[in-house]
Scaffold this motif. Structure first.
Motif, PDB file in Angstrom:
ATOM      1  N   TRP A  85       0.841  -1.204   0.000  1.00 10.81           N
ATOM      2  CA  TRP A  85       0.000   0.000   0.000  1.00 10.81           C
ATOM      3  C   TRP A  85       0.876   1.254   0.000  1.00 10.81           C
ATOM      4  O   TRP A  85       0.577   2.220  -0.705  1.00 10.81           O
ATOM      5  CB  TRP A  85      -0.925  -0.015   1.215  1.00 10.81           C
ATOM      6  N   LYS A  86       1.952   1.245   0.769  1.00 11.51           N
ATOM      7  CA  LYS A  86       2.843   2.412   0.830  1.00 11.51           C
ATOM      8  C   LYS A  86       3.400   2.738  -0.547  1.00 11.51           C
ATOM      9  O   LYS A  86       3.449   3.907  -0.947  1.00 11.51           O
ATOM     10  CB  LYS A  86       3.978   2.139   1.818  1.00 11.51           C
ATOM     11  N   LYS A  87       3.813   1.716  -1.291  1.00 11.19           N
ATOM     12  CA  LYS A  87       4.332   1.945  -2.640  1.00 11.19           C
ATOM     13  C   LYS A  87       3.212   2.431  -3.559  1.00 11.19           C
ATOM     14  O   LYS A  87       3.416   3.326  -4.409  1.00 11.19           O
ATOM     15  CB  LYS A  87       4.911   0.637  -3.183  1.00 11.19           C
ATOM     16  N   PHE A  88       2.022   1.886  -3.392  1.00 10.84           N
ATOM     17  CA  PHE A  88       0.856   2.294  -4.177  1.00 10.84           C
ATOM     18  C   PHE A  88       0.574   3.778  -3.982  1.00 10.84           C
ATOM     19  O   PHE A  88       0.364   4.525  -4.953  1.00 10.84           O
ATOM     20  CB  PHE A  88      -0.335   1.439  -3.757  1.00 10.84           C
ATOM     21  N   VAL A  89       0.579   4.225  -2.720  1.00  7.20           N
ATOM     22  CA  VAL A  89       0.337   5.643  -2.427  1.00  7.20           C
ATOM     23  C   VAL A  89       1.437   6.507  -3.020  1.00  7.20           C
ATOM     24  O   VAL A  89       1.177   7.579  -3.582  1.00  7.20           O
ATOM     25  CB  VAL A  89       0.211   5.854  -0.907  1.00  7.20           C
ATOM     26  N   ALA A  90       2.685   6.044  -2.909  1.00  6.10           N
ATOM     27  CA  ALA A  90       3.808   6.807  -3.465  1.00  6.10           C
ATOM     28  C   ALA A  90       3.695   6.918  -4.986  1.00  6.10           C
ATOM     29  O   ALA A  90       3.999   7.969  -5.566  1.00  6.10           O
ATOM     30  CB  ALA A  90       5.131   6.146  -3.078  1.00  6.10           C
ATOM     31  N   ASP A  91       3.223   5.856  -5.640  1.00  2.00           N
ATOM     32  CA  ASP A  91       3.065   5.888  -7.096  1.00  2.00           C
ATOM     33  C   ASP A  91       1.907   6.797  -7.513  1.00  2.00           C
ATOM     34  O   ASP A  91       1.932   7.383  -8.598  1.00  2.00           O
ATOM     35  CB  ASP A  91       2.810   4.487  -7.634  1.00  2.00           C
ATOM     36  N   GLY A  92       0.872   6.882  -6.673  1.00  2.00           N
ATOM     37  CA  GLY A  92      -0.285   7.705  -7.000  1.00  2.00           C
ATOM     38  C   GLY A  92      -1.345   6.994  -7.808  1.00  2.00           C
ATOM     39  O   GLY A  92      -2.520   7.339  -7.741  1.00  2.00           O
ATOM     40  N   SER A  93      -0.944   5.999  -8.585  1.00  2.00           N
ATOM     41  CA  SER A  93      -1.869   5.164  -9.344  1.00  2.00           C
ATOM     42  C   SER A  93      -1.073   3.983  -9.892  1.00  2.00           C
ATOM     43  O   SER A  93       0.167   4.008  -9.916  1.00  2.00           O
ATOM     44  CB  SER A  93      -2.532   5.941 -10.489  1.00  2.00           C
ATOM     45  N   THR A  94      -1.778   2.958 -10.355  1.00  2.00           N
ATOM     46  CA  THR A  94      -1.105   1.807 -10.949  1.00  2.00           C
ATOM     47  C   THR A  94      -2.094   1.024 -11.798  1.00  2.00           C
ATOM     48  O   THR A  94      -3.311   1.189 -11.648  1.00  2.00           O
ATOM     49  CB  THR A  94      -0.519   0.885  -9.863  1.00  2.00           C
ATOM     50  N   TYR A  95      -1.586   0.200 -12.708  1.00  2.00           N
ATOM     51  CA  TYR A  95      -2.466  -0.780 -13.344  1.00  2.00           C
ATOM     52  C   TYR A  95      -2.287  -2.099 -12.598  1.00  2.00           C
ATOM     53  O   TYR A  95      -1.184  -2.450 -12.177  1.00  2.00           O
ATOM     54  CB  TYR A  95      -2.218  -0.919 -14.843  1.00  2.00           C
TER      55      TYR A  95
END
Length: 375
Positions: free
Chosen positions: A15-25
Motif C-alpha cells: 500500500w505504501k508503494k501504491f500511495v507513493a506511485d499515485g496510481s497503478t495498473y
C-alpha cells in the motif's frame, strides 16, 4: 457502484508503494475468475487493498479510474488490467481474523474463496470493513491526507452521493457524484416508534440526511460553478454537500449550521477533498436569531424552509447575507406554505426564477423546487 477487494503481497507491491506511485495498473492476474472480476469493474467502483500472505489485513481503499484493457506485461491477450488510484488509508488495518469474527462478514468471498486475488464484495461487506478500519485506537478519525480531527459523537463513513438531476423524471439518469462523510448506520439511530411514544424525545441527527434539495443545488454548482474566489455561504449546510460542490470550483465557502456536530463532518469531508484551510470555514449559526457578519456573492439555502415560525427571520437573514448583485439558490421540497418565504423575499426586492427538478432518492425520482433569486 460495485465494491471489490484486491490482494497484494506487501513484499511485492505494498500500500505504501501504491500511495507513493499515485496510481497503478493491476497486472499479473492469471486466474480466469479473477480476470472476469477485473473485467466487471467500472470506473468509480471502490476497491479494498489487502496485504496477503504475511500481514493478511485490509489496509486501504482505492478506486477504479480506468476499466479493463489488455495486460501490458504479457503478449497473451487472455489477460487484462484495470487502473487503480488510492483514496484513503484505513486508520487501523482490518485483519482477516477480525473479519471472520464479524457476523455481517460471515459469507465474504475473502473467507469463502481465500485463494482468489480479485474478489467481489457486497455493499454491506465493504462498509463494515471500512467502518472497522476507521475506528482507531486513539479515538480519533484519520483522514486520507493524514490530518486528524476529534471523534464525533456519531460514527462516520465516507459515501458517494449521486447528484444527477433532470427536469423530466423519465430522463433522470445516474450522473456526477460527490464524496462526503456522513453518519454510519444512520437508519439504526432513528427509531420512528420511539419518536412517537416519547414525550420529549432526543432529536435524531436530521442534519446527517443528504436532503434532495442539497443534491439539486450541488448539481447546479457543478453545472454552473461560481467563479474562483467568489465568496459563498452554505446556510443550514448539514453535511455540506452543496458547499463542497462550490468549493471544488475554487470558491471560498463558509459552511454554517446550528448543529456543531454537522460541521465536524463537513471538516472531515473538506480534508478528504484536500481543501486548503484558507478555502473554507465553518460557523455555528442560527439564522432565526443570528445576523450574518458579512455579505456573500452566492448564498446556498437547501431545504431550510421547514418552520413557519422562522420564516420572517429567515427572509431577513438571507436579505442581509447577500450582496446587492449576488445570487441566492433556495430549494424547498415538502412544505406547502413555502410560498410565504418567497413572498417575503419578493417584498425585499428579490426576483425569482423557479423550476421543478427531479433527483434520485432511494432509487426513485423525487421532485424538489429550485429557486434562483436575485435583486
Amino acid at each position: 457502484m460495485k465494491y471489490w477487494l484486491v490482494k497484494s503481497e506487501p513484499g511485492a507491491y505494498s500500500w505504501k508503494k501504491f500511495v507513493a506511485d499515485g496510481s497503478t495498473y493491476w497486472d499479473g492476474v492469471r486466474n480466469y475468475q479473477a480476470r472476469n472480476n477485473l473485467q466487471a469493474m467500472k470506473r468509480g467502483d471502490k476497491v479494498l487493498f489487502y496485504h496477503s500472505v504475511s500481514d493478511k489485513e485490509v489496509v486501504g481503499i482505492a478506486k477504479v479510474t480506468r476499466e479493463s484493457y489488455p495486460d501490458p506485461t504479457t503478449d497473451d491477450d487472455r489477460w487484462v488490467v484495470v487502473d487503480l488510484e488510492p483514496v484513503e488509508a484505513l486508520a487501523r488495518p482490518v485483519a482477516l481474523d477480525r473479519s471472520k469474527a464479524e457476523p455481517s462478514l460471515s459469507e465474504i468471498a475473502l473467507v469463502k474463496q481465500s485463494r482468489l486475488s480479485v474478489l467481489p464484495l457486497a455493499a454491506v461487506e465493504f462498509k463494515t470493513i471500512v467502518r472497522l478500519g476507521r475506528k482507531s485506537a486513539a479515538g480519533v478519525t484519520t483522514m486520507s491526507n493524514g490530518s486528524r480531527c476529534g471523534q464525533p459523537r456519531f460514527p462516520a463513513e465516507l459515501v458517494e452521493v449521486d447528484v444527477a438531476t433532470a427536469t423530466d423524471p423519465q430522463t433522470l439518469e445516474r450522473g456526477p457524484t460527490l464524496e462526503l462523510y456522513t453518519v454510519a448506520g444512520l437508519e439504526d439511530l432513528v427509531d420512528g416508534q420511539a419518536l412517537l411514544r416519547a414525550r420529549d424525545p432526543e432529536e435524531p441527527p436530521y442534519w446527517a440526511l443528504v436532503w434532495i434539495g442539497a443534491r439539486a443545488i450541488a448539481a447546479r454548482m457543478l453545472e454552473d460553478p461560481p467563479a474562483a474566489g467568489r465568496r459563498v455561504l452554505d446556510i443550514g449546510c448539514g453535511l455540506g454537500l452543496s458547499g463542497l460542490a462550490a468549493a471544488g470550483a475554487g470558491a471560498h465557502v463558509t459552511f454554517a449550521d446550528i448543529a456543531a456536530e454537522a460541521l465536524e463532518f463537513v471538516r472531515m469531508s473538506a480534508a478528504h477533498h484536500q481543501l486548503d484551510a484558507g478555502a473554507y470555514e465553518t460557523l455555528t449559526l442560527d439564522f432565526s436569531c443570528d445576523r450574518p457578519r458579512e455579505a456573500f456573492d452566492v448564498v446556498l439555502a437547501a431545504d431550510v424552509v421547514y418552520d413557519p415560525s422562522t420564516y420572517e427571520a429567515l427572509a431577513d437573514f438571507l436579505d442581509a447575507a447577500l450582496l446587492p448583485d449576488g445570487t441566492l439558490w433556495l430549494t424547498e421540497t415538502l412544505r406547502a406554505d413555502a410560498r410565504r418565504v418567497l413572498d417575503l423575499l419578493g417584498a425585499r426586492g428579490f426576483r425569482c426564477q423557479t423550476e421543478a427538478v427531479w433527483v434520485r432518492e432511494n432509487e426513485r425520482p423525487e421532485r424538489t423546487w429550485l429557486h434562483r433569486l436575485r435583486r
